[in-house]
Write a protein that holds these residues in place. Structure first.
Motif, PDB file in Angstrom:
ATOM      1  N   GLU A  87       0.876  -1.216  -0.224  1.00  0.00           N
ATOM      2  CA  GLU A  87      -0.005  -0.013  -0.022  1.00  0.00           C
ATOM      3  C   GLU A  87       0.845   1.207   0.021  1.00  0.00           C
ATOM      4  O   GLU A  87       0.567   2.194  -0.484  1.00  0.00           O
ATOM      5  N   ASP A  88       1.892   1.362   0.921  1.00  0.00           N
ATOM      6  CA  ASP A  88       3.007   2.593   0.906  1.00  0.00           C
ATOM      7  C   ASP A  88       3.539   2.795  -0.409  1.00  0.00           C
ATOM      8  O   ASP A  88       3.593   3.675  -0.928  1.00  0.00           O
ATOM      9  N   ALA A  89       3.814   1.725  -1.075  1.00  0.00           N
ATOM     10  CA  ALA A  89       4.541   1.759  -2.241  1.00  0.00           C
ATOM     11  C   ALA A  89       3.656   2.149  -3.404  1.00  0.00           C
ATOM     12  O   ALA A  89       3.894   3.050  -4.370  1.00  0.00           O
ATOM     13  N   PHE A  90       2.183   1.642  -3.298  1.00  0.00           N
ATOM     14  CA  PHE A  90       1.358   1.970  -4.104  1.00  0.00           C
ATOM     15  C   PHE A  90       1.038   3.442  -4.356  1.00  0.00           C
ATOM     16  O   PHE A  90       0.797   4.092  -5.230  1.00  0.00           O
ATOM     17  N   ILE A 184      -1.914  12.566   3.323  1.00  0.00           N
ATOM     18  CA  ILE A 184      -2.234  12.948   4.668  1.00  0.00           C
ATOM     19  C   ILE A 184      -2.065  12.026   5.730  1.00  0.00           C
ATOM     20  O   ILE A 184      -2.562  10.850   5.882  1.00  0.00           O
ATOM     21  N   GLY A 185      -0.922  12.052   6.417  1.00  0.00           N
ATOM     22  CA  GLY A 185      -0.720  10.967   7.665  1.00  0.00           C
ATOM     23  C   GLY A 185      -0.222   9.817   6.904  1.00  0.00           C
ATOM     24  O   GLY A 185       0.411   9.703   5.794  1.00  0.00           O
ATOM     25  N   SER A 186      -0.631   8.519   7.680  1.00  0.00           N
ATOM     26  CA  SER A 186      -0.612   7.178   7.208  1.00  0.00           C
ATOM     27  C   SER A 186      -1.815   6.724   6.529  1.00  0.00           C
ATOM     28  O   SER A 186      -1.803   5.520   6.307  1.00  0.00           O
ATOM     29  N   SER A 187      -2.890   7.592   6.133  1.00  0.00           N
ATOM     30  CA  SER A 187      -4.073   7.283   5.699  1.00  0.00           C
ATOM     31  C   SER A 187      -3.786   6.927   4.121  1.00  0.00           C
ATOM     32  O   SER A 187      -2.818   7.126   3.270  1.00  0.00           O
ATOM     33  N   THR A 188      -4.705   6.402   3.564  1.00  0.00           N
ATOM     34  CA  THR A 188      -4.805   6.323   1.874  1.00  0.00           C
ATOM     35  C   THR A 188      -5.332   7.543   1.383  1.00  0.00           C
ATOM     36  O   THR A 188      -5.967   7.748   0.191  1.00  0.00           O
TER      37      THR A 188
END
Length: 587
Positions: A87-90, A184-188
């Motif tokens: 998810e982070d990479a995406f 925004i933060g660690s959200s999606t």
């Protein structure tokens, strides 16, 4: 003579002897004095910075910022740790896609920003000019030569296309500098911000960037599905041929079965081929559906709203920063000016450097009825002190001088470092105050360079100091009585050698020893040290010399030169006077 130093002003202040080594500690009084002396430097510098900041705030175009938020749904699978990393990479990849030239260029084209002066007519900065000159000097020369030769009929259209492309690229580069994309933060959720000169344009740019990003995302997924569909089409054709061959082999073997095991094998292969073909065909159908009806990974959750206030320039922050920088720079400049200023502004400058018994501050003479106070005129016969002292601080200086003659009668010379320091006025004031105290006082004008006392007190006198030097008996007629206790001996007509130099020869008819039998105090006005050598000649013949300086004009170097020179010829320096001091400094 005491060894302590006395500052004569409103009240005498005793100073301890000068330290033998090291620097004196900085006191609160020194800091307050620094601020009183240099506050104008600090205020002027701060005001200049505030003017610059205010000019920038008033002339700079306001910038408004609008924000659009999107939620991204990553299509990832695997374990929890794998999904988090994926998810982070995406999302990081999606952020870069949102800042791509395709998205920004599409926004420029959709809103027509390549025709907006705010995006294409910006003057390049000095750094950009230098960079362009270093990296594109040769190409610019080639272009200039081509333009000088003139474009041909075939080159007109390509040149226009090239120019349009440059304008478009410039608008894209400008918009890239005026936008921002962040997670925004660690959200999606990602936020797209856009800056513009008007609130509505900022909203339009932010929303268009979000739509262009979604379109780019859909186009990328559709393109991937199309490529996958093309591959599946080829694969389906291959599977169809394989299935046909397997079915044909099974049909041929079934018509003449000889081996049941072979028959089962062919039947199983045919079924496997059919199953693979059907699955591939279903995937092809789904891929074509994704091409026809693509779905984006991002969805707008909050459209941009009109900003209520400008984001830049931040007026309050700029003004506060300019004030802080102005104060710092002004304080630094004031410190440099204060450290390098050799002019005399404080009594301890002379006291510490010259080791003088006392240093006196005298303020500027007060005026009376709009006119400056003048010397006492001869023949007035006034014995009152109504007009004296006219110089603030003179009474204290006179009391100090009176203390010098308590045990003996004295002859005191008053010499200024530079002309215009007020030595003649001080000599006259001291003589008047001495006479008021009851002492028989004689004031002698020996300033051959500028005899202001003679011109003011006795402008029509026929005899003077020059005549008395040749005939001592003339002292009784040449010395003009101003009050019952004060007489004035004017200069007279100087022919060649000044009276001060003639007195130093001790071959004249006038003797200070004889004069002291008649007068308790004798004050001699001497020409300024820098204008005449009279002080060097007559100073050794006197009981003491008072050196007069001008506040804020006379340098400490010139003053020390005078003091050292007079001491070298045998004169006794009684003290120094700082004249023309501002009232705030004198107090």
């Amino acid at each position: 003579m005491t060894s302590s130093t006395i500052f004569s002003g409103v009240s005498p202040i005793s100073l301890p002897p000068a330290a033998t080594g090291g620097n004196s500690p900085l006191t609160l009084r020194d800091m307050l004095f620094f601020l009183r002396m240099r506050w104008l430097w600090i205020a002027a510098t701060t005001f200049a910075f505030l003017v610059l900041a205010g000019s920038y705030v008033l002339t700079a175009k306001p910038t408004f910022v609008a924000n659009t938020q999107l939620v991204i749904v990553p299509q990832v699978s695997g374990s929890e740790a794998q999904r988090a990393f994926a998810e982070d990479a995406f999302i990081e990849g999606q952020l870069e896609i949102a800042k791509s030239s395709d998205v920004v260029g599409g926004t420029v084209t959709a809103l027509g920003l390549d025709a907006d002066p705010d995006f294409v007519d910006q003057t390049p900065s000095l750094q950009d000019r230098a960079k362009n000159w270093l990296m594109g000097a040769s190409s610019e020369l080639d272009t200039a030569s081509q333009e000088a030769a003139g474009p041909g009929p075939r080159d007109t259209q390509p040149q226009q296309q090239i120019e349009d492309g440059r304008i478009h690229d410039r608008a894209v580069a400008t918009l890239l500098n005026m936008m921002g994309v962040r997670r925004i933060g660690s959200s999606t959720i990602i936020e797209i911000s856009a800056a513009a000169s008007t609130p509505q344009q900022a909203v339009d740019i932010a929303d268009t960037l979000a739509r262009q990003y979604i379109q780019k995302n859909i186009a990328m997924k559709a393109n991937a599905s199309r490529q996958y569909s093309e591959w599946l089409t080829r694969f389906v054709s291959e599977q169809q041929r394989g299935l046909a061959e397997a079915a044909s082999a099974l049909a041929s073997f079934t018509s003449n079965p000889r081996d049941q095991f072979k028959l089962a094998e062919l039947q199983s292969a045919t079924d496997a081929r059919r199953t693979l073909y059907e699955n591939t065909l279903n995937q092809l159908t789904e891929a074509k559906q994704r091409i026809t009806y693509p779905v984006s990974d991002a969805t707008i959750v909050s459209r941009a709203t009109l900003p209520l206030s400008k984001a830049r320039p931040r007026s309050t922050l700029i003004i506060a920063f300019a004030a802080a920088v102005g104060l710092g720079v002004g304080f630094a400049l004031a410190l440099i000016r204060h450290a390098g200023d050799r002019r005399i502004v404080r009594p301890n400058q002379i006291a510490d450097a010259g080791g003088l018994p006392f240093v006196t501050l005298l303020a500027t003479s007060r005026t009376r009825n709009g006119h400056s106070a003048r010397f006492l005129a001869a023949g007035t016969g006034s014995s009152t002190a109504a007009a004296y002292p006219v110089i603030p601080g003179m009474a204290e200086l006179s009391a100090t001088v009176v203390g010098l003659r308590r045990k003996r009668r004295v002859v005191i010379g008053i010499v200024a470092v530079n002309p215009g320091s007020g030595a003649s006025t001080i000599a006259c004031e001291l003589a008047v105050l001495s006479s008021i105290s009851g002492a028989q006082t004689l004031l002698i004008d020996a300033a051959a360079q500028k005899s202001s006392l003679s011109k003011s007190i006795a402008p029509h006198s026929s005899t003077g100091l020059v005549d008395v030097l040749d005939n001592g008996e003339l002292i009784r007629t040449a010395a003009l009585p101003l009050t019952p206790t004060l007489k004035f001996l004017p200069l007279g007509k100087v022919v060649a050698v000044s009276p001060a130099i003639r007195l130093s020869s001790r071959r004249t008819q006038l003797s200070f020893t004889e004069l002291k039998k008649e007068f308790d105090a004798i004050f001699v006005d001497i020409s300024a040290f820098s204008a005449s050598p009279d002080a060097n000649a007559i100073a050794p013949e006197l009981d003491g010399v008072l050196v007069v300086t001008s506040h804020g004009h006379t340098s400490i170097d010139d003053t020390m030169h005078v003091i050292e020179t007079l001491r070298n010829v045998g004169a006794e320096i009684l003290g120094a006077i700082i004249n023309h001091a501002p009232k705030r400094i004198e107090s």
